[in-house]
Scaffold this motif. Structure first.
Motif, PDB file in Angstrom:
ATOM      1  N   SER A  72       0.828  -1.206   0.000  1.00 31.64           N
ATOM      2  CA  SER A  72       0.000   0.000   0.000  1.00 31.64           C
ATOM      3  C   SER A  72       0.865   1.260   0.000  1.00 31.64           C
ATOM      4  O   SER A  72       0.530   2.250  -0.632  1.00 31.64           O
ATOM      5  CB  SER A  72      -0.943   0.009   1.211  1.00 31.64           C
TER       6      SER A  72
ATOM      7  N   LEU B 156       1.497   4.342  -3.350  1.00 24.32           N
ATOM      8  CA  LEU B 156       1.160   5.757  -3.195  1.00 24.32           C
ATOM      9  C   LEU B 156       2.009   6.634  -4.109  1.00 24.32           C
ATOM     10  O   LEU B 156       3.174   6.310  -4.379  1.00 24.32           O
ATOM     11  CB  LEU B 156       1.382   6.200  -1.739  1.00 24.32           C
TER      12      LEU B 156
ATOM     13  N   ARG C 161       4.633  12.782   2.458  1.00 24.90           N
ATOM     14  CA  ARG C 161       3.748  13.302   3.495  1.00 24.90           C
ATOM     15  C   ARG C 161       3.625  12.304   4.649  1.00 24.90           C
ATOM     16  O   ARG C 161       3.646  12.696   5.814  1.00 24.90           O
ATOM     17  CB  ARG C 161       2.369  13.593   2.903  1.00 24.90           C
ATOM     18  N   ASN C 162       3.536  11.016   4.321  1.00 22.00           N
ATOM     19  CA  ASN C 162       3.447   9.998   5.371  1.00 22.00           C
ATOM     20  C   ASN C 162       4.734   9.925   6.189  1.00 22.00           C
ATOM     21  O   ASN C 162       4.690   9.760   7.417  1.00 22.00           O
ATOM     22  CB  ASN C 162       3.152   8.629   4.754  1.00 22.00           C
TER      23      ASN C 162
ATOM     24  N   ILE D 215       4.392  12.200  -3.599  1.00 26.02           N
ATOM     25  CA  ILE D 215       4.045  13.284  -2.675  1.00 26.02           C
ATOM     26  C   ILE D 215       3.365  12.748  -1.422  1.00 26.02           C
ATOM     27  O   ILE D 215       3.596  13.233  -0.311  1.00 26.02           O
ATOM     28  CB  ILE D 215       3.135  14.341  -3.376  1.00 26.02           C
ATOM     29  N   LEU D 216       2.544  11.691  -1.565  1.00 23.56           N
ATOM     30  CA  LEU D 216       1.875  11.101  -0.411  1.00 23.56           C
ATOM     31  C   LEU D 216       2.849  10.284   0.428  1.00 23.56           C
ATOM     32  O   LEU D 216       2.734  10.224   1.649  1.00 23.56           O
ATOM     33  CB  LEU D 216       0.698  10.233  -0.859  1.00 23.56           C
ATOM     34  N   ARG D 217       3.827   9.650  -0.224  1.00 27.33           N
ATOM     35  CA  ARG D 217       4.858   8.926   0.534  1.00 27.33           C
ATOM     36  C   ARG D 217       5.633   9.902   1.415  1.00 27.33           C
ATOM     37  O   ARG D 217       5.871   9.635   2.602  1.00 27.33           O
ATOM     38  CB  ARG D 217       5.831   8.225  -0.427  1.00 27.33           C
TER      39      ARG D 217
ATOM     40  N   ARG E 219       4.832  12.880   8.465  1.00 30.63           N
ATOM     41  CA  ARG E 219       3.904  12.690   9.580  1.00 30.63           C
ATOM     42  C   ARG E 219       4.500  11.764  10.631  1.00 30.63           C
ATOM     43  O   ARG E 219       4.320  11.966  11.830  1.00 30.63           O
ATOM     44  CB  ARG E 219       2.575  12.142   9.079  1.00 30.63           C
TER      45      ARG E 219
END
Length: 309
Positions: free
Chosen positions: A148, A152, A159-160, A155-157, A163
């Motif tokens: 999963s 991604l 962001r994760n 940009i989402l990787r 975080r």
């Protein structure tokens, strides 16, 4: 000194015994974990910064901590080839990284006083840049785990990953204190007074948390893999300690503190990541406890033997 180390070990044993007497449940370690990561450890970090002088030369320790955590991760990746993927992940996550803030900080301060905390914190700033999130990302990427995450967009990787870093209060406090250090900002005395009782409770809460996490695995393969991790960490500990003693441009007291930190146990983040990637929470908790006890013994012996006034 032996009684100081014994008192810390006694807290681990006491918490473990109380769990088996059903005073605490199997998941109650999460309460102690919450206290350590969100209250006592952040306060201990702030107190160490507030009560010690900040020599900018200590930024070398930050860089040293980064390499001390990052290099073993890749060595274990290549050295564990041929093993099952889940156990390779276990070795990578648990053979690298140093449990400095949650374990080594209270131990070293017990041995050498509150002023010994700052070098450990500086070491952990570098260490934490990998241990708090980077090791998870590197491990699952190199081993092809977590489909999963791989699916991604970039940009989402990112962001994760961001975080993961920012959700760690201890990491945020480290970064804030580093900014204060650059800007020469001092922490007001009323704040120091308020946080001191919480900071003083860090050693007890940390050792209690370790005792509550402890549970002996019944799988022989798990025990073999733990032995491999202990062997990896012993080798890395010696190499890091020798490098710290011979290369770092500091007096013997600071170098001793870094040497002691070189033999810190598995990080709490490693146990969390092991559980999330492999589902083997029992092995993760037991590994932390075993290496914590071994580290306490090694650090006690080294503190007695090193030629520091």
């Amino acid at each position: 000194m032996i009684f100081q180390a014994g008192s810390l070990l006694l807290v681990i044993i006491g918490a473990y015994a109380l769990k088996h007497l059903h005073v605490f449940g199997d998941r109650d370690y999460k309460v102690a974990q919450g206290l350590v990561f969100n209250l006592t450890l952040p306060c201990a970090i702030i107190l160490s910064f507030a009560t010690n002088k900040h020599d900018m030369k200590m930024l070398w320790i930050v860089l040293f901590g980064f390499f001390a955590c990052a290099i073993p991760l890749f060595i274990v990746y290549f050295g564990s080839r041929g093993d099952e993927r889940n156990y390779r992940a276990f070795q990578m996550l648990n053979a690298s990284g140093l449990n400095l803030g949650a374990f080594c900080l209270p131990v070293v301060q017990t041995f050498m006083g509150a002023s010994a905390g700052l070098p450990i914190i500086m070491l952990d700033i570098g260490n934490a840049t990998v241990a708090t999130a980077g090791s998870l990302t590197i491990t699952r990427t190199l081993l092809g785990m977590d489909d999963s995450f791989r699916s991604l967009p970039m940009i989402l990787r990112l962001r994760n990953i961001a975080r993961d870093f920012l959700s760690s209060i201890s990491f945020d406090i480290y970064m804030l204190m580093l900014v204060f250090m650059f800007l020469h900002i001092t922490i007001p005395q009323p704040i120091v007074t308020l946080i001191t009782p919480f900071a003083n409770a860090n050693a007890f809460c940390t050792m209690a948390m370790i005792g509550l996490m402890m549970e002996v695995p019944d799988n022989r393969k798990d025990k073999v893999e733990l032995a491999k991790v202990i062997a990896w960490r012993a080798v890395f500990g010696v190499v890091i300690a020798v490098a710290a003693w011979t290369l770092l441009p500091f007096d013997e007291r600071i170098r001793e503190i870094i040497v002691l930190g070189s033999f810190a146990p598995i990080t709490i983040f490693s146990t969390k990541f092991t559980d999330s990637l492999t589902g083997n929470a029992k092995l993760a908790g037991f590994s932390l406890t075993v290496t914590a006890v071994l580290s306490l013994i090694v650090m006690t012996v080294l503190h007695a033997l090193l030629p520091v006034a």
